[in-house]
Design an enzyme around this catalytic site. Sequence first.
Site, PDB file in Angstrom:
ATOM      1  N   ILE A   1       0.829  -1.203   0.000  1.00 45.21           N
ATOM      2  CA  ILE A   1       0.000   0.000   0.000  1.00 45.21           C
ATOM      3  C   ILE A   1       0.872   1.265   0.000  1.00 45.21           C
ATOM      4  O   ILE A   1       0.568   2.243  -0.693  1.00 45.21           O
ATOM      5  CB  ILE A   1      -0.951  -0.039   1.219  1.00 45.21           C
ATOM      6  CG1 ILE A   1      -1.955  -1.184   1.041  1.00 45.21           C
ATOM      7  CG2 ILE A   1      -1.677   1.296   1.407  1.00 45.21           C
ATOM      8  CD1 ILE A   1      -2.697  -1.589   2.315  1.00 45.21           C
TER       9      ILE A   1
ATOM     10  N   ASP B   1      13.968   3.224   9.416  1.00 44.51           N
ATOM     11  CA  ASP B   1      13.289   2.196  10.203  1.00 44.51           C
ATOM     12  C   ASP B   1      12.502   2.978  11.255  1.00 44.51           C
ATOM     13  O   ASP B   1      13.103   3.699  12.063  1.00 44.51           O
ATOM     14  CB  ASP B   1      14.317   1.275  10.860  1.00 44.51           C
ATOM     15  CG  ASP B   1      13.670   0.166  11.686  1.00 44.51           C
ATOM     16  OD1 ASP B   1      12.613   0.429  12.305  1.00 44.51           O
ATOM     17  OD2 ASP B   1      14.225  -0.938  11.731  1.00 44.51           O
ATOM     18  N   VAL B   2      11.185   2.857  11.247  1.00 40.44           N
ATOM     19  CA  VAL B   2      10.366   3.722  12.105  1.00 40.44           C
ATOM     20  C   VAL B   2      10.535   3.435  13.597  1.00 40.44           C
ATOM     21  O   VAL B   2      10.094   4.229  14.425  1.00 40.44           O
ATOM     22  CB  VAL B   2       8.859   3.646  11.721  1.00 40.44           C
ATOM     23  CG1 VAL B   2       8.620   4.239  10.347  1.00 40.44           C
ATOM     24  CG2 VAL B   2       8.318   2.232  11.823  1.00 40.44           C
TER      25      VAL B   2
ATOM     26  N   ASN C   1       2.176   4.622   7.379  1.00 38.82           N
ATOM     27  CA  ASN C   1       1.699   3.396   6.720  1.00 38.82           C
ATOM     28  C   ASN C   1       2.447   2.139   7.167  1.00 38.82           C
ATOM     29  O   ASN C   1       1.865   1.048   7.162  1.00 38.82           O
ATOM     30  CB  ASN C   1       1.856   3.574   5.192  1.00 38.82           C
ATOM     31  CG  ASN C   1       1.744   2.268   4.452  1.00 38.82           C
ATOM     32  OD1 ASN C   1       0.651   1.734   4.270  1.00 38.82           O
ATOM     33  ND2 ASN C   1       2.878   1.704   4.041  1.00 38.82           N
TER      34      ASN C   1
ATOM     35  N   TYR D   1      -1.706  -8.241  16.832  1.00 36.19           N
ATOM     36  CA  TYR D   1      -2.007  -7.248  15.792  1.00 36.19           C
ATOM     37  C   TYR D   1      -3.211  -6.404  16.188  1.00 36.19           C
ATOM     38  O   TYR D   1      -3.190  -5.185  16.090  1.00 36.19           O
ATOM     39  CB  TYR D   1      -2.258  -7.965  14.468  1.00 36.19           C
ATOM     40  CG  TYR D   1      -2.432  -7.042  13.282  1.00 36.19           C
ATOM     41  CD1 TYR D   1      -1.349  -6.307  12.782  1.00 36.19           C
ATOM     42  CD2 TYR D   1      -3.665  -6.907  12.652  1.00 36.19           C
ATOM     43  CE1 TYR D   1      -1.504  -5.473  11.676  1.00 36.19           C
ATOM     44  CE2 TYR D   1      -3.825  -6.077  11.547  1.00 36.19           C
ATOM     45  CZ  TYR D   1      -2.736  -5.364  11.066  1.00 36.19           C
ATOM     46  OH  TYR D   1      -2.893  -4.529   9.974  1.00 36.19           O
TER      47      TYR D   1
ATOM     48  N   LYS E   1      -3.220  -2.199  16.824  1.00 34.99           N
ATOM     49  CA  LYS E   1      -3.992  -1.257  15.997  1.00 34.99           C
ATOM     50  C   LYS E   1      -5.082  -0.571  16.836  1.00 34.99           C
ATOM     51  O   LYS E   1      -5.382   0.604  16.603  1.00 34.99           O
ATOM     52  CB  LYS E   1      -4.600  -1.968  14.784  1.00 34.99           C
ATOM     53  CG  LYS E   1      -3.573  -2.456  13.772  1.00 34.99           C
ATOM     54  CD  LYS E   1      -2.820  -1.318  13.077  1.00 34.99           C
ATOM     55  CE  LYS E   1      -2.022  -1.815  11.867  1.00 34.99           C
ATOM     56  NZ  LYS E   1      -1.255  -0.762  11.182  1.00 34.99           N
TER      57      LYS E   1
HETATM   58  N1  LIG Z   1      -3.039  -5.643   3.512  1.00 35.37           N
HETATM   59  C1  LIG Z   1      -4.100  -5.620   4.294  1.00 35.37           C
HETATM   60  O1  LIG Z   1      -5.066  -6.389   4.088  1.00 35.37           O
HETATM   61  C2  LIG Z   1      -4.173  -4.632   5.428  1.00 35.37           C
HETATM   62  C3  LIG Z   1      -5.381  -4.578   6.151  1.00 35.37           C
HETATM   63  C4  LIG Z   1      -5.485  -3.661   7.186  1.00 35.37           C
HETATM   64  C5  LIG Z   1      -4.424  -2.817   7.474  1.00 35.37           C
HETATM   65  N2  LIG Z   1      -3.269  -2.904   6.773  1.00 35.37           N
HETATM   66  C6  LIG Z   1      -2.185  -1.971   7.124  1.00 35.37           C
HETATM   67  O2  LIG Z   1      -1.726  -1.316   5.958  1.00 35.37           O
HETATM   68  C7  LIG Z   1      -0.353  -0.910   6.131  1.00 35.37           C
HETATM   69  C8  LIG Z   1       0.450  -1.343   4.920  1.00 35.37           C
HETATM   70  O3  LIG Z   1       0.439  -2.770   4.876  1.00 35.37           O
HETATM   71  P1  LIG Z   1       0.609  -3.633   3.534  1.00 35.37           P
HETATM   72  O4  LIG Z   1      -0.609  -4.455   3.407  1.00 35.37           O
HETATM   73  O5  LIG Z   1       1.054  -2.770   2.420  1.00 35.37           O
HETATM   74  O6  LIG Z   1       1.753  -4.617   4.028  1.00 35.37           O
HETATM   75  P2  LIG Z   1       3.198  -5.015   3.456  1.00 35.37           P
HETATM   76  O7  LIG Z   1       3.153  -5.166   1.978  1.00 35.37           O
HETATM   77  O8  LIG Z   1       3.622  -6.139   4.309  1.00 35.37           O
HETATM   78  O9  LIG Z   1       4.070  -3.705   3.771  1.00 35.37           O
HETATM   79  C9  LIG Z   1       4.395  -3.336   5.082  1.00 35.37           C
HETATM   80  C10 LIG Z   1       5.353  -2.168   4.992  1.00 35.37           C
HETATM   81  O10 LIG Z   1       5.715  -1.752   6.326  1.00 35.37           O
HETATM   82  C11 LIG Z   1       7.137  -1.692   6.371  1.00 35.37           C
HETATM   83  N3  LIG Z   1       7.689  -1.851   7.718  1.00 35.37           N
HETATM   84  C12 LIG Z   1       7.509  -2.866   8.596  1.00 35.37           C
HETATM   85  N4  LIG Z   1       8.246  -2.655   9.700  1.00 35.37           N
HETATM   86  C13 LIG Z   1       8.913  -1.483   9.511  1.00 35.37           C
HETATM   87  C14 LIG Z   1       9.829  -0.725  10.273  1.00 35.37           C
HETATM   88  N5  LIG Z   1      10.246  -1.134  11.484  1.00 35.37           N
HETATM   89  N6  LIG Z   1      10.295   0.452   9.768  1.00 35.37           N
HETATM   90  C15 LIG Z   1       9.903   0.883   8.549  1.00 35.37           C
HETATM   91  N7  LIG Z   1       9.049   0.196   7.761  1.00 35.37           N
HETATM   92  C16 LIG Z   1       8.561  -0.969   8.240  1.00 35.37           C
HETATM   93  C17 LIG Z   1       7.608  -2.799   5.446  1.00 35.37           C
HETATM   94  O11 LIG Z   1       8.966  -2.614   5.134  1.00 35.37           O
HETATM   95  P3  LIG Z   1       9.956  -3.892   4.813  1.00 35.37           P
HETATM   96  O12 LIG Z   1       9.693  -4.270   3.387  1.00 35.37           O
HETATM   97  O13 LIG Z   1      11.313  -3.324   5.050  1.00 35.37           O
HETATM   98  O14 LIG Z   1       9.582  -4.979   5.779  1.00 35.37           O
HETATM   99  C18 LIG Z   1       6.666  -2.542   4.272  1.00 35.37           C
HETATM  100  O15 LIG Z   1       7.101  -1.461   3.511  1.00 35.37           O
HETATM  101  C19 LIG Z   1       0.096  -1.538   7.448  1.00 35.37           C
HETATM  102  O16 LIG Z   1       0.056  -0.585   8.484  1.00 35.37           O
HETATM  103  C20 LIG Z   1      -0.940  -2.631   7.705  1.00 35.37           C
HETATM  104  O17 LIG Z   1      -1.066  -2.938   9.068  1.00 35.37           O
HETATM  105  C21 LIG Z   1      -3.116  -3.784   5.756  1.00 35.37           C
END
Ligand SMILES: NC(=O)c1ccc[n+]([C@@H]2O[C@H](COP(=O)([O-])OP(=O)(O)OC[C@H]3O[C@@H](n4cnc5c(N)ncnc54)[C@H](OP(=O)(O)O)[C@@H]3O)[C@@H](O)[C@H]2O)c1
Length: 226
Positions: A13, A54-55, A79, A148, A152
């Site tokens: 995202i 890294d956040v 995000n 999780y 959240k």
């Molecule tokens: N996909 C869904 O169905 C869904 C549903 C509800 C909410 N969300 C929320 O949407 C957001 C984006 O998720 P996504 O679905 O796009 O997941 P994703 O593809 O797994 O991406 C997660 C992102 O967060 C980064 N991240 C994790 N730990 C980090 C850290 N310590 N410092 C900096 N960056 C970090 C990852 O970086 P790396 O590549 O370096 O690990 C990656 O860029 C998240 O907050 C998630 O909880 C997603």
Amino acid sequence: MPSVLITGANKGIGLAFAQSFAVDGWKVHACCRQPDKAKGLQGIEGDISIHKLDVTDGLRVASVARGMLDEKIDILINNAGYYGPRLGFGEIDYEDWAHTFQVNTMAPLRMVENFIEHVAGSERKLIVNVSSKMGSVAENEGGGAYVYRSSKAALNVVTKSLAVDLKEQGVTVICVHPGHVQTDMGGEQAPLTISKSVSGLRKLIGKVTHEQTGQFFNYDGTIIPW
Ligand SMILES: NC(=O)c1ccc[n+]([C@@H]2O[C@H](COP(=O)([O-])OP(=O)(O)OC[C@H]3O[C@@H](n4cnc5c(N)ncnc54)[C@H](OP(=O)(O)O)[C@@H]3O)[C@@H](O)[C@H]2O)c1
């Protein structure tokens, strides 16, 4: 030119947000842990700066913020997120729970503490915390997912307090659920494409008003109960 800062912008995202704002001519500050490996970000045409972040690294967050003191940030999108191992009752990894809180709950607040001047000095003054419906207490009928869900839910409380505290400064703070999306976190079987989720979120972000600060929105603009 308006500007946006996005954490976790190397994939999923976050990457789609970066692409979408860049196409529309925004100045994009894309943050990720490993810029040299962020091929998707490197391929984006437009006004984009990639920051190593890294956040959970407080010193690094402060240093990136200091390095951008002259820049205004119209929209800060917290995000970056982490799901953690999918363990149920009786299997909880308490250290991993603490790490999940650092990424999902504490880091967004730390980002706001460090970037408040950049946002408050901008035109749009908007902070978007990417939460999840999994953090809604009212909608929790499935149980489980202790780690999780709690991270959240706590992010939602942080969002609400920020909305109250920053209201006087004209800063709007909301949390959003992106839907169940086809990303590494959401899985291939998720019903929603990344582009549908992000175009819905862009529409919402484009029209949300200061009067709506402190609310929890679905990607389609409807309200999610706490
Ligand atoms: N996909 C869904 O169905 C869904 C549903 C509800 C909410 N969300 C929320 O949407 C957001 C984006 O998720 P996504 O679905 O796009 O997941 P994703 O593809 O797994 O991406 C997660 C992102 O967060 C980064 N991240 C994790 N730990 C980090 C850290 N310590 N410092 C900096 N960056 C970090 C990852 O970086 P790396 O590549 O370096 O690990 C990656 O860029 C998240 O907050 C998630 O909880 C997603």
